[in-house]
Design an enzyme around this catalytic site. Sequence first.
Site, PDB file in Angstrom:
ATOM      1  N   HIS A  57      31.896 -46.627  28.176  1.00 45.52           N
ATOM      2  CA  HIS A  57      32.863 -47.698  27.941  1.00 45.52           C
ATOM      3  C   HIS A  57      33.678 -48.000  29.195  1.00 45.52           C
ATOM      4  O   HIS A  57      34.743 -48.587  29.114  1.00 45.52           O
ATOM      5  CB  HIS A  57      33.811 -47.310  26.811  1.00 45.52           C
ATOM      6  CG  HIS A  57      33.116 -46.896  25.552  1.00 45.52           C
ATOM      7  ND1 HIS A  57      32.234 -47.718  24.894  1.00 45.52           N
ATOM      8  CD2 HIS A  57      33.162 -45.736  24.837  1.00 45.52           C
ATOM      9  CE1 HIS A  57      31.769 -47.096  23.815  1.00 45.52           C
ATOM     10  NE2 HIS A  57      32.316 -45.894  23.764  1.00 45.52           N
ATOM     11  N   HIS A 219      29.890 -49.279  20.378  1.00 49.14           N
ATOM     12  CA  HIS A 219      28.696 -48.440  20.495  1.00 49.14           C
ATOM     13  C   HIS A 219      27.443 -49.225  20.123  1.00 49.14           C
ATOM     14  O   HIS A 219      26.366 -48.645  19.970  1.00 49.14           O
ATOM     15  CB  HIS A 219      28.815 -47.218  19.580  1.00 49.14           C
ATOM     16  CG  HIS A 219      30.064 -46.447  19.780  1.00 49.14           C
ATOM     17  ND1 HIS A 219      31.191 -46.667  19.027  1.00 49.14           N
ATOM     18  CD2 HIS A 219      30.372 -45.475  20.665  1.00 49.14           C
ATOM     19  CE1 HIS A 219      32.158 -45.858  19.431  1.00 49.14           C
ATOM     20  NE2 HIS A 219      31.684 -45.128  20.429  1.00 49.14           N
TER      21      HIS A 219
END
Length: 333
Positions: A57, A219
């Site tokens: 991320h 995700h």
Amino acid sequence: MKKLINNPDDVVKEAMAGMALAHPDLITVDLENQIIVRKNAPIRDKVGIISGGGSGHEPMHGGYVGYGMLDAACPGAVFTSPVPDQMLAATHAVNGGKGVLHIVKNYTGDVMNFEMSAELADAEGIQIASVITNDDVAVQDSLYTAGRRGVGVTVLLEKIVGGYAEAGASLDQVVALARKVNDHGRSMGMALTSCTVPAAGKPTFELGENEMEIGIGIHGEPGRRRTKLTNADDITETLITPILEDLQLKNGESVLALVNGMGGTPLIELYIVYNALQRILKGKAISIARSLVGNYITALDMAGCSITLVRLDDELLKYWDAPVHTPALRWGR
């Protein structure tokens, strides 16, 4: 799969080593405990702030370690929660005697492991508090969560709360402000393509040439619906409508706006989305007082974007504007 990697098993540690070499004036990296720590931590009589989560991320969270933001970050494997031992090591590294705040995104593994580390730290006499972010309006429950997911507000919260802690606030005060930011913020995202986890070597899901996924998580987990691809103005309207409905913003209010890339979207496209966002909000007499446009909380190489709005008041604006100096954010210093 085409990626700039060596062994997929070494991606996180090699990236952390690269960060340490690129930003030696800001951070130190403990490869044994797999944590990224502010250069001069712990800081005496300052609330320590840590966060963490699965890697993939970036720049969240390691890119936000430094003055005016996080004191440490705990990166797990790609899309996998860090373990309690990492979080405990980070807590020790930033404990300056005034307590430590854990900022936790609402994902089941993160919540569980941060709770375990907090119990261990508390048993050692360290004052611990936790705040869970849950700003995603796309879905109530998902593959990774019970309740709403924690996404873009996490970055904005880390900045605002980090500024407050730097000013000498107590742990209780920092916690109260963190909860206020979370309560005042909402997000929603979309995907044009899937992402490819290095260890898997193939896309997480498939999207057709003329399809997009609305309401995805960071995700790559599915969202509200899969629909036909449309233009940037329509996509922006689709994302912002449920945010505005949930926040119940009124005429004359101002917001902090984040137009965030998911990792594989060119900046030129994100500015097109921001242009549409500004026009939509102006039409509702809502002003954007501060903004960020770019890749701040990503999903590896996913093409797509998310929008986050935080309702502003004088207190939030003050600590958003406070100086910050991290690998990924810097102003006023």
